[in-house]
Design an enzyme around this catalytic site. Structure first.
Site, PDB file in Angstrom:
ATOM      1  N   HIS A  50       0.871  -1.173   0.193  1.00  0.00           N
ATOM      2  CA  HIS A  50      -0.201  -0.110  -0.093  1.00  0.00           C
ATOM      3  C   HIS A  50       1.013   1.189   0.192  1.00  0.00           C
ATOM      4  O   HIS A  50       1.416   1.499   1.072  1.00  0.00           O
ATOM      5  CB  HIS A  50      -0.915  -0.011   1.429  1.00  0.00           C
ATOM      6  CG  HIS A  50      -1.952   1.210   1.182  1.00  0.00           C
ATOM      7  ND1 HIS A  50      -2.887   1.246   2.313  1.00  0.00           N
ATOM      8  CD2 HIS A  50      -2.214   2.149   0.515  1.00  0.00           C
ATOM      9  CE1 HIS A  50      -3.524   2.116   2.254  1.00  0.00           C
ATOM     10  NE2 HIS A  50      -3.114   3.010   0.985  1.00  0.00           N
ATOM     11  N   ARG A  52       0.912   4.674   0.502  1.00  0.00           N
ATOM     12  CA  ARG A  52       0.103   5.670   0.965  1.00  0.00           C
ATOM     13  C   ARG A  52       0.512   6.948   0.574  1.00  0.00           C
ATOM     14  O   ARG A  52       1.541   7.344   0.403  1.00  0.00           O
ATOM     15  CB  ARG A  52       0.151   5.613   2.581  1.00  0.00           C
ATOM     16  CG  ARG A  52      -0.624   4.354   3.201  1.00  0.00           C
ATOM     17  CD  ARG A  52      -0.710   4.575   4.482  1.00  0.00           C
ATOM     18  NE  ARG A  52      -1.836   5.394   4.997  1.00  0.00           N
ATOM     19  CZ  ARG A  52      -2.886   4.976   5.417  1.00  0.00           C
ATOM     20  NH1 ARG A  52      -3.476   3.838   5.612  1.00  0.00           N
ATOM     21  NH2 ARG A  52      -3.850   6.067   5.848  1.00  0.00           N
ATOM     22  N   ARG A  56       3.885   6.623   4.741  1.00  0.00           N
ATOM     23  CA  ARG A  56       4.081   6.391   6.185  1.00  0.00           C
ATOM     24  C   ARG A  56       5.056   4.839   6.274  1.00  0.00           C
ATOM     25  O   ARG A  56       5.558   4.573   7.240  1.00  0.00           O
ATOM     26  CB  ARG A  56       3.220   6.255   7.045  1.00  0.00           C
ATOM     27  CG  ARG A  56       2.288   4.984   7.095  1.00  0.00           C
ATOM     28  CD  ARG A  56       1.173   5.350   8.275  1.00  0.00           C
ATOM     29  NE  ARG A  56       0.361   6.371   7.980  1.00  0.00           N
ATOM     30  CZ  ARG A  56      -1.111   6.344   8.390  1.00  0.00           C
ATOM     31  NH1 ARG A  56      -1.474   5.114   9.002  1.00  0.00           N
ATOM     32  NH2 ARG A  56      -1.747   7.513   8.178  1.00  0.00           N
ATOM     33  N   GLU A  77      -2.034  -1.233  -3.487  1.00  0.00           N
ATOM     34  CA  GLU A  77      -3.172  -0.847  -2.804  1.00  0.00           C
ATOM     35  C   GLU A  77      -2.998   0.671  -2.749  1.00  0.00           C
ATOM     36  O   GLU A  77      -1.796   1.105  -2.752  1.00  0.00           O
ATOM     37  CB  GLU A  77      -3.429  -1.145  -1.477  1.00  0.00           C
ATOM     38  CG  GLU A  77      -3.722  -2.623  -1.196  1.00  0.00           C
ATOM     39  CD  GLU A  77      -3.631  -2.892   0.142  1.00  0.00           C
ATOM     40  OE1 GLU A  77      -3.411  -2.205   1.326  1.00  0.00           O
ATOM     41  OE2 GLU A  77      -3.941  -4.208   0.518  1.00  0.00           O
ATOM     42  N   HIS A 201      -8.135  -7.877   5.885  1.00  0.00           N
ATOM     43  CA  HIS A 201      -7.911  -6.861   6.969  1.00  0.00           C
ATOM     44  C   HIS A 201      -8.182  -7.525   8.318  1.00  0.00           C
ATOM     45  O   HIS A 201      -8.992  -7.761   8.607  1.00  0.00           O
ATOM     46  CB  HIS A 201      -8.899  -5.680   6.969  1.00  0.00           C
ATOM     47  CG  HIS A 201      -8.387  -4.434   7.640  1.00  0.00           C
ATOM     48  ND1 HIS A 201      -7.646  -3.419   7.073  1.00  0.00           N
ATOM     49  CD2 HIS A 201      -8.403  -4.153   9.100  1.00  0.00           C
ATOM     50  CE1 HIS A 201      -7.338  -2.634   8.018  1.00  0.00           C
ATOM     51  NE2 HIS A 201      -7.775  -3.175   8.981  1.00  0.00           N
TER      52      HIS A 201
HETATM   53  N1  PXP Z   1      -6.601  -5.496   2.239  1.00  0.00           N
HETATM   54  C1  PXP Z   1      -6.642  -4.078   2.217  1.00  0.00           C
HETATM   55  C2  PXP Z   1      -7.144  -3.634   0.886  1.00  0.00           C
HETATM   56  C3  PXP Z   1      -5.995  -3.336   3.182  1.00  0.00           C
HETATM   57  O1  PXP Z   1      -5.822  -2.078   3.151  1.00  0.00           O
HETATM   58  C4  PXP Z   1      -5.085  -4.148   4.216  1.00  0.00           C
HETATM   59  C5  PXP Z   1      -4.586  -3.133   5.354  1.00  0.00           C
HETATM   60  O2  PXP Z   1      -3.534  -2.376   4.603  1.00  0.00           O
HETATM   61  C6  PXP Z   1      -4.947  -5.385   4.261  1.00  0.00           C
HETATM   62  C7  PXP Z   1      -5.790  -6.151   3.117  1.00  0.00           C
HETATM   63  C8  PXP Z   1      -4.306  -6.018   5.278  1.00  0.00           C
HETATM   64  O3  PXP Z   1      -4.649  -6.056   6.446  1.00  0.00           O
HETATM   65  P1  PXP Z   1      -3.868  -6.495   7.464  1.00  0.00           P
HETATM   66  O4  PXP Z   1      -2.360  -5.616   7.640  1.00  0.00           O
HETATM   67  O5  PXP Z   1      -4.466  -6.297   8.748  1.00  0.00           O
HETATM   68  O6  PXP Z   1      -3.798  -7.884   7.585  1.00  0.00           O
END
Ligand code: PXP
Length: 251
Positions: A50, A52, A56, A77, A201
């Site tokens: 991701h 951002r 960060r 992401e 997540h």
């Molecule tokens: N999927 C998406 C779209 C997310 O934004 C995140 C967190 O960045 C995750 C999966 C992974 O979540 P976690 O780090 O809690 O396993």
């Protein structure tokens, strides 16, 4: 469509928090690209990261380094901004997952508000799809959001399972079961509308089973728990154990 348990369930390993740890001190250790290579060796099916807006954790240079480090599909992401669209179009990841982003949040807290932002998202997605990316929308397990995702031309939805994970952690079985029912219904609807279904997540060894058992879900993206667990048992063992639990639930 429907009844997809015969389909293998892929694991996308999110390596963001290797970068979080590195950035806490500065310098170059631990290296996210090394984590991506290790994840590939451990049997991950994809690498998720991701980028951002506030950088960060993952930095722009990490994205290039991770792409060079593995042969696995990359799932980027990002927020639906012009800057991120430019970056995605120049790096051409296998998949782009659009997520909501608020600077003050610690992690991605809610799903994307797709319903009501149809026109902007449809325009935003088109060049990404034209460039060959599979476009995914990270949404709450909500009927209106699933239907909107199909309308705007996404090929994939990733269902936000954060509320389910929180209910599991709190030991609130009634709320957990209600959220699971929403997830099963959203996955079935998405599949019926021709969308590929992912989930992610807050997943860990204890709560992954029921999500892995949702028949239409074909990919889980898991990060924070795996990187944390790697401190204790190593990344390779953490990924292999997660895969084992996913497989067990699928059977
Ligand atoms: N999927 C998406 C779209 C997310 O934004 C995140 C967190 O960045 C995750 C999966 C992974 O979540 P976690 O780090 O809690 O396993």
């Amino acid at each position: 469509m429907n009844g997809r348990t015969d389909q293998p369930l892929r694991l996308g390993v999110n390596i963001d928090h290797v970068a979080t740890l590195r950035n806490a001190r500065g310098g170059s250790d631990p290296d996210p690209a090394r984590a991506a290579r290790l994840a590939q060796q451990a049997g991950a099916d994809g690498i998720t990261l991701h980028l951002r807006e506030d950088r960060r954790h993952i930095l722009d240079a990490d994205l290039s380094a991770v792409i060079d480090a593995v042969t696995l599909p990359i799932n980027l992401e990002m927020a639906a901004t012009q800057e991120m669209q430019r970056i995605a179009l120049s790096h051409r990841p296998h998949a782009v997952c659009l997520v909501p982003e608020r600077r003050e949040e610690r992690t991605t807290e809610g799903g994307l508000e797709v319903a009501g932002d149809d026109n902007r998202l449809r325009e935003y997605i088109t060049p990404l799809r034209d460039a060959g990316a599979r476009v995914s929308l990270f949404i709450a397990p909500d009927e209106a959001q699933v239907e909107a995702a199909a309308r705007v031309g996404a090929q994939v939805v990733e269902l936000h399972v954060g509320a389910y994970a929180e209910h599991c952690a709190a030991g609130d079985d009634a709320a957990r079961n209600a959220e699971l029912r929403r997830l099963f219904a959203a996955a079935a609807l998405a599949d019926a509308l021709g969308l590929e279904v992912h989930a992610g997540h807050g997943l860990n060894f204890d709560n992954v089973g029921p999500i892995a058992a949702i028949p239409e879900v074909v990919e889980l993206n898991i990060g924070h728990f795996l990187i944390g667990e790697a401190v204790f048992i190593g990344l390779d063992a953490a990924i292999r154990e997660m895969r084992r639990k996913m497989l067990l639930a699928r059977m």
